[in-house]
Motif scaffolding. Structure first.
Motif, PDB file in Angstrom:
ATOM      1  N   PRO A 101       3.704   4.775  16.198  1.00  0.00           N
ATOM      2  CA  PRO A 101       4.219   4.515  14.850  1.00  0.00           C
ATOM      3  C   PRO A 101       4.805   5.798  14.255  1.00  0.00           C
ATOM      4  O   PRO A 101       4.165   6.854  14.271  1.00  0.00           O
ATOM      5  N   ILE A 102       6.027   5.681  13.771  1.00  0.00           N
ATOM      6  CA  ILE A 102       6.734   6.871  13.271  1.00  0.00           C
ATOM      7  C   ILE A 102       7.195   6.616  11.847  1.00  0.00           C
ATOM      8  O   ILE A 102       7.749   5.555  11.550  1.00  0.00           O
ATOM      9  N   LEU A 103       7.008   7.587  10.987  1.00  0.00           N
ATOM     10  CA  LEU A 103       7.653   7.564   9.678  1.00  0.00           C
ATOM     11  C   LEU A 103       8.586   8.769   9.612  1.00  0.00           C
ATOM     12  O   LEU A 103       8.150   9.908   9.811  1.00  0.00           O
ATOM     13  N   MET A 104       9.865   8.498   9.388  1.00  0.00           N
ATOM     14  CA  MET A 104      10.842   9.585   9.160  1.00  0.00           C
ATOM     15  C   MET A 104      11.080   9.618   7.672  1.00  0.00           C
ATOM     16  O   MET A 104      11.146   8.567   7.037  1.00  0.00           O
ATOM     17  N   GLY A 120       0.380   9.613  13.358  1.00  0.00           N
ATOM     18  CA  GLY A 120      -1.056   9.878  13.237  1.00  0.00           C
ATOM     19  C   GLY A 120      -1.797   8.564  13.293  1.00  0.00           C
ATOM     20  O   GLY A 120      -1.187   7.518  13.516  1.00  0.00           O
ATOM     21  N   PRO A 121      -3.136   8.598  13.075  1.00  0.00           N
ATOM     22  CA  PRO A 121      -3.920   7.362  13.106  1.00  0.00           C
ATOM     23  C   PRO A 121      -3.365   6.347  12.110  1.00  0.00           C
ATOM     24  O   PRO A 121      -3.212   6.677  10.925  1.00  0.00           O
ATOM     25  N   PHE A 122      -3.067   5.157  12.614  1.00  0.00           N
ATOM     26  CA  PHE A 122      -2.321   4.182  11.814  1.00  0.00           C
ATOM     27  C   PHE A 122      -3.078   2.858  11.812  1.00  0.00           C
ATOM     28  O   PHE A 122      -3.353   2.288  12.851  1.00  0.00           O
ATOM     29  N   GLU A 123      -3.434   2.384  10.637  1.00  0.00           N
ATOM     30  CA  GLU A 123      -4.206   1.140  10.503  1.00  0.00           C
ATOM     31  C   GLU A 123      -3.718   0.391   9.287  1.00  0.00           C
ATOM     32  O   GLU A 123      -3.524   1.007   8.228  1.00  0.00           O
ATOM     33  N   ASN A 124      -3.596  -0.920   9.402  1.00  0.00           N
ATOM     34  CA  ASN A 124      -3.130  -1.733   8.271  1.00  0.00           C
ATOM     35  C   ASN A 124      -1.912  -1.122   7.572  1.00  0.00           C
ATOM     36  O   ASN A 124      -1.891  -0.986   6.349  1.00  0.00           O
ATOM     37  N   HIS A 125      -0.967  -0.721   8.360  1.00  0.00           N
ATOM     38  CA  HIS A 125       0.262  -0.143   7.822  1.00  0.00           C
ATOM     39  C   HIS A 125       0.042   1.117   6.999  1.00  0.00           C
ATOM     40  O   HIS A 125       0.775   1.389   6.043  1.00  0.00           O
ATOM     41  N   ASN A 173       0.832  -1.215   0.000  1.00  0.00           N
ATOM     42  CA  ASN A 173       0.000   0.000   0.000  1.00  0.00           C
ATOM     43  C   ASN A 173       0.866   1.264   0.000  1.00  0.00           C
ATOM     44  O   ASN A 173       2.092   1.182  -0.007  1.00  0.00           O
ATOM     45  N   VAL A 174       0.177   2.400   0.001  1.00  0.00           N
ATOM     46  CA  VAL A 174       0.844   3.690   0.191  1.00  0.00           C
ATOM     47  C   VAL A 174       0.775   3.964   1.695  1.00  0.00           C
ATOM     48  O   VAL A 174      -0.313   4.157   2.236  1.00  0.00           O
ATOM     49  N   MET A 175       1.905   3.947   2.356  1.00  0.00           N
ATOM     50  CA  MET A 175       1.900   4.128   3.828  1.00  0.00           C
ATOM     51  C   MET A 175       1.504   5.538   4.231  1.00  0.00           C
ATOM     52  O   MET A 175       0.812   5.752   5.219  1.00  0.00           O
TER      53      MET A 175
END
Ligand code: FRU
Length: 480
Positions: A223-226, A250-255, A198-200
């Motif tokens: 969950p963090i995306l840098m 932020g709200p994080f579901e199914n990656h 998917n598009v994370m």
């Protein structure tokens, strides 16, 4: 001779002496580096690779440099690990990451290929034992044919790999069909066969253009995306580096991040493409390229260009991503100087507090009568070299200024940033031959900066408008 042998021979013959390089920061033995790659723990050591062009101090056909460390201060040169020597990566072995599987060290990188149909970036593997690496026969393992139609085949790079349960995941930087930045996810059971997930997260046109060097992890349950968005527009005092580095959650579901807020990772002049590693003791450590694409300060008379930040432990605290130098630094402090309850009213200088391989900590006790504090670093009164950090207490503003640091141009010599809302209780500075990193309040905020000041400029001075009381600690950092 192969391209790899040629690079290894070149670096052996041209290796700079230790005093020409940073004392306790990762840099190339010769030539150019950019992004940290393959930051990983394997066979009892920390491994860090880097985008590398040994042959001069400019970006060129990308190789991977390899160094290892056991204390994050002294790096052992393992030499060039990968060269652009295959049909699928002849135009560059671009950024990527590393993971252990079945006792082997797997490097995953972007192979860049150019032909009459254009340029393609595809994800490839090399497998090794911590010293030597061999590229997989059936590279690329994530060809452009696996990405949804319309996504860019030219801007598809920088795989960061991790494992969840029995499954491997990889996040890559990408541009969608409208040319907007995004982080896209793939999964695999064996690191060889991958499928698009998917598009994370997606920029929705608001966060720069291409998202380079994404890194996903959970930090204290968040969950963090840098990632490093190119060409990002500044907002107020944030995001002034052109190509910036940010973290989002932020709200994080199914990656997938359904929504997010993003923040600067660093408020200095030089910070890009950070990458993190999870150590066996549970710490997550981050390192970044301490330079800026838009504002390179290593000019022609340097035989090397580029260095990494000092590695930082990162953690979440009250919704903030905190960062401070790895604790190994404290074990390498020598010649401590401790001054307690010092009143500074005007100019403060102490002959024991000087150096270009050192750490300074100022812990404020009283600041109610302070209007401004100017910390002069890498300073030489006679020759007029100096970089300054100024704290304007009334505006709660920080300003780093390297106009007199030995640069040949004033462009982008000053960076201003809002100090943390609760004010400043502590300023901690790491000073190396070619850098000044400033940590505020035990990791609430960091400003990373490269300097090219002559090494003899080693004085430190504090000046105040108004007065303050503080404890001061100063150390020399011991290197091998
Ligand atoms: C980021 C970057 C990456 C790329 C590499 C090439 O600084 O542009 O996206 O893989 O550098 O050297």
């Amino acid at each position: 001779m192969t391209k790899l042998e040629k690079a290894k021979q070149y670096e052996k013959e041209h290796q700079l002496s230790e005093d020409q390089l940073p004392a306790f920061h990762y840099a190339a033995p010769i030539g150019w580096i950019n992004d940290p790659n393959g930051f990983s723990f394997f066979d009892g050591k920390v491994h860090l690779f880097a985008q590398y062009h040994p042959y001069n101090n400019q970006w060129g056909p990308m190789h991977w440099l390899h160094q290892t460390t056991e204390n994050f201060i002294d790096w052992t040169l393992e030499g060039c690990a990968l060269a652009p020597d295959q049909d699928y990566d002849h135009a560059g072995v671009f950024s990527g990451s590393a993971i252990e599987k079945d006792g082997k060290h797997f490097l995953m990188y972007t192979g860049v290929r150019k032909d009459e149909n254009g340029e393609f970036q595809q994800q490839c593997l090399a497998i090794g034992d911590g010293k030597n690496y061999e590229k997989l026969k059936n590279n690329p393992v994530i060809p452009t044919s696996l990405i949804p139609q319309g996504f860019s085949e030219i801007h598809f790079r920088d795989p960061k790999v991790w494992k969840e349960g029995d499954r491997y995941f990889v996040v890559c930087g990408s541009l969608d069909e409208k040319g907007q930045g995004q982080a896209i996810l793939f999964s695999s059971d064996d690191l060889m066969n991958w499928k698009f997930e998917n598009v994370m997260a997606h920029s929705k046109g608001t966060f720069g253009s291409m998202w380079e060097c994404p890194d996903f992890f959970e930090l204290d349950g968040t969950p963090i995306l840098m990632f490093s968005p190119q060409d990002m527009r500044a907002k107020g005092l944030e995001f002034h580096n052109g190509h910036n580095s940010v973290w989002l959650t932020g709200p994080f579901e199914n990656h997938q991040f359904k929504d997010f807020t993003a923040h600067s990772l660093d408020y200095g002049l030089d910070f890009y493409a950070p990458q993190s590693v999870l150590l066996p003791d549970g710490r997550r450590v981050m390192i970044a390229w301490m330079a800026s694409w838009d504002n390179p300060i290593f000019k022609k008379d340097f035989d090397f260009a580029g260095q990494m930040t000092f590695p930082r432990e990162i953690w979440m605290q009250e919704g903030k991503l905190m960062q401070k130098p790895v604790r190994e630094l404290e074990e390498n402090r020598i010649n401590p100087v401790h001054l307690s309850d010092i009143k500074i009213d005007g100019t403060f200088k102490n002959e024991k507090i000087a150096g270009r391989c050192s750490e300074l900590i100022i812990r404020f006790k009283e600041t109610q009568n302070l209007s401004a504090l100017i910390l002069g670093l890498a300073k030489s009164e006679k020759e007029e070299f100096e970089s300054t950090l100024t704290w304007y207490t009334h505006q709660n503003l920080l300003e780093f200024d390297r106009t007199w640091s030995g640069m040949t141009s004033d462009s982008n010599a000053i960076r201003r940033a809002k100090a943390p809302e609760g004010g400043i209780q502590e300023i901690r500075v790491l000073i190396d031959r070619f850098s000044i990193e400033i940590f505020i309040n035990d990791g609430e905020m960091v400003m990373s900066n490269a300097i090219t000041t002559p090494i003899f400029a080693d004085e430190i001075e504090i000046e105040t408008i108004g007065s303050c009381k503080a404890d001061i600690d100063f150390y020399t950092i011991q290197t091998k």
